[in-house]
Design an enzyme around this catalytic site. Structure first.
Site, PDB file in Angstrom:
ATOM      1  N   ASP A  84       0.701  -1.172   0.151  1.00 26.22           N
ATOM      2  CA  ASP A  84       0.028  -0.022  -0.141  1.00 26.22           C
ATOM      3  C   ASP A  84       0.708   1.437   0.074  1.00 26.22           C
ATOM      4  OD1 ASP A  84      -2.359   1.587   0.436  1.00 26.22           O
ATOM      5  OD2 ASP A  84      -1.780   1.861   2.656  1.00 26.22           O
ATOM      6  N   ASP A  86      -0.251   5.128   1.030  1.00 22.00           N
ATOM      7  CA  ASP A  86      -0.444   5.851   2.289  1.00 22.00           C
ATOM      8  C   ASP A  86      -0.356   5.436   3.343  1.00 22.00           C
ATOM      9  OD1 ASP A  86      -1.641   8.458   0.465  1.00 22.00           O
ATOM     10  OD2 ASP A  86      -2.331   6.625  -0.533  1.00 22.00           O
ATOM     11  N   SER A 173      -2.520   1.243  -4.340  1.00 23.31           N
ATOM     12  CA  SER A 173      -3.182   2.149  -3.591  1.00 23.31           C
ATOM     13  C   SER A 173      -4.470   2.473  -3.811  1.00 23.31           C
ATOM     14  CB  SER A 173      -2.159   3.546  -3.521  1.00 23.31           C
ATOM     15  OG  SER A 173      -3.041   4.346  -2.857  1.00 23.31           O
ATOM     16  N   GLY A 174      -5.375   2.655  -2.683  1.00 25.07           N
ATOM     17  CA  GLY A 174      -6.740   3.114  -2.891  1.00 25.07           C
ATOM     18  C   GLY A 174      -6.785   4.669  -2.962  1.00 25.07           C
ATOM     19  N   ASP A 241      -1.755  -0.716   6.034  1.00 21.98           N
ATOM     20  CA  ASP A 241      -1.976  -0.496   7.261  1.00 21.98           C
ATOM     21  C   ASP A 241      -3.543  -0.263   7.736  1.00 21.98           C
ATOM     22  OD1 ASP A 241      -3.006   2.996   7.026  1.00 21.98           O
ATOM     23  OD2 ASP A 241      -2.583   1.873   5.292  1.00 21.98           O
TER      24      ASP A 241
END
Length: 310
Positions: A84, A86, A173-174, A241
């Protein structure tokens, strides 16, 4: 049915690891072998049920101020690293930083936190937050990349070490591709996947292109990367995370929670909380150059039952 198996518990300290300080964990986990892995880490060989050992080892390690990783003893070296972006490979949440340009950091950050805890539907929460960004100059992205966005500690070393051992490295990543591609390039990662913000006349429209890349898409990307490499998901590491990383982390052979929300820590095979991302290399048995100690041979003799017991 629960099945006992040979497991490897890797303990990593933020600094030099005192073998004597690890003695309670060796005893509590009934480790039958303990080996130094450079000056900051130790491998414990344990036989037991994976979920039981994982829960116990991670809890005890956290109490001792250590990061821990639990995995089958065979196959610790992986071929794919999925991460991921962020709050994982970088220290910031990019959407919160963009919101700060409009003076809306607190409002957007509160939604971000709830989404990462799994309290909100990810796609709906993302759409709501992006709408608040309408009118933000697209140039703000470059300014944030230049002056605000920073790599998490150990991220560059992790990528370099993984690539040196032939691993494919993918950022998923979202968040937003306008950040993810430069971040991946900066870290030396092979590819980046993320959502794309819609821009018209140099301004953000408050919209994101569909379909939205969320939790299921992250897992699907991991599986697709594995298929392309001709490997099983057990040969992959996934790091995240928050709740949006749950499906990806649980699908990988070694799922890792980095500075994570409880919803992810509860299911991860390893937790990075006290040290940095170089701990992930140590989980694979790779000792980064900045964690080497010429006086500590690799692998070291079994420390269990030695004259100076641990």
């Amino acid at each position: 049915m629960t099945i006992a198996m040979e497991l490897l518990v890797t303990l990593v300290a933020p600094g030099p690891l005192d073998p004597m300080g690890a003695a309670p964990l060796v005893a509590a986990l009934s480790a039958h072998r303990a080996e130094r892995l450079g000056p900051c880490a130790m491998d414990l060989h344990v036989r037991g049920v994976r979920e039981d050992v994982r829960a116990k080892a991670l809890a005890l390690a956290d109490e001792a101020g250590l990061d821990a990783f639990v995995q089958p003893a065979e196959g610790r070296r992986k071929h794919l690293l999925m991460a991921d972006m962020d709050s994982t490979m970088i220290e910031q949440e990019c959407i919160d930083e963009l919101a700060a340009v409009r003076g809306l950091r607190a409002e957007v950050a509160a939604i971000t936190d709830r989404a990462m805890r799994g309290e909100l539907d990810f796609a709906a929460a993302l759409t709501e937050r992006v709408a608040l960004l309408k009118g933000v100059p697209a140039a703000a992205i470059d300014e944030l990349l230049a002056g605000t966005i920073t790599a998490s500690r150990g991220a560059a070393t992790l990528v370099a070490g993984a690539k040196a051992h032939g691993m494919r490295t993918v950022l998923v990543s979202g968040g937003f591709l306008q950040f993810a591609e430069p971040v991946a390039a900066r870290l030396g990662m092979d590819r980046a996947y993320a959502n794309r913000l819609v821009v018209e006349d140099g301004l953000l429209t408050g919209e994101v292109e569909h379909p939205i890349l969320g939790a299921d898409a992250k897992r699907d990307r991991l599986l697709a990367e594995c298929e392309a490499l001709g490997i099983a998901p057990t040969d992959a590491i996934a790091i995240g995370d928050g709740a949006n990383d749950y499906a990806m982390v649980t699908a990988a052979g070694l799922g890792i929670a980095h500075r994570a929300k409880p919803v992810l820590r509860e299911v991860a095979d390893g937790v990075v909380r006290h040290g940095d991302l170089t701990s992930v290399l140590l989980a694979m048995g790779i000792v980064p150059d900045d964690r080497r100690d010429p006086s500590c041979p690799e692998p070291s003799p079994n420390l269990v039952g030695a004259a100076a017991p641990i």
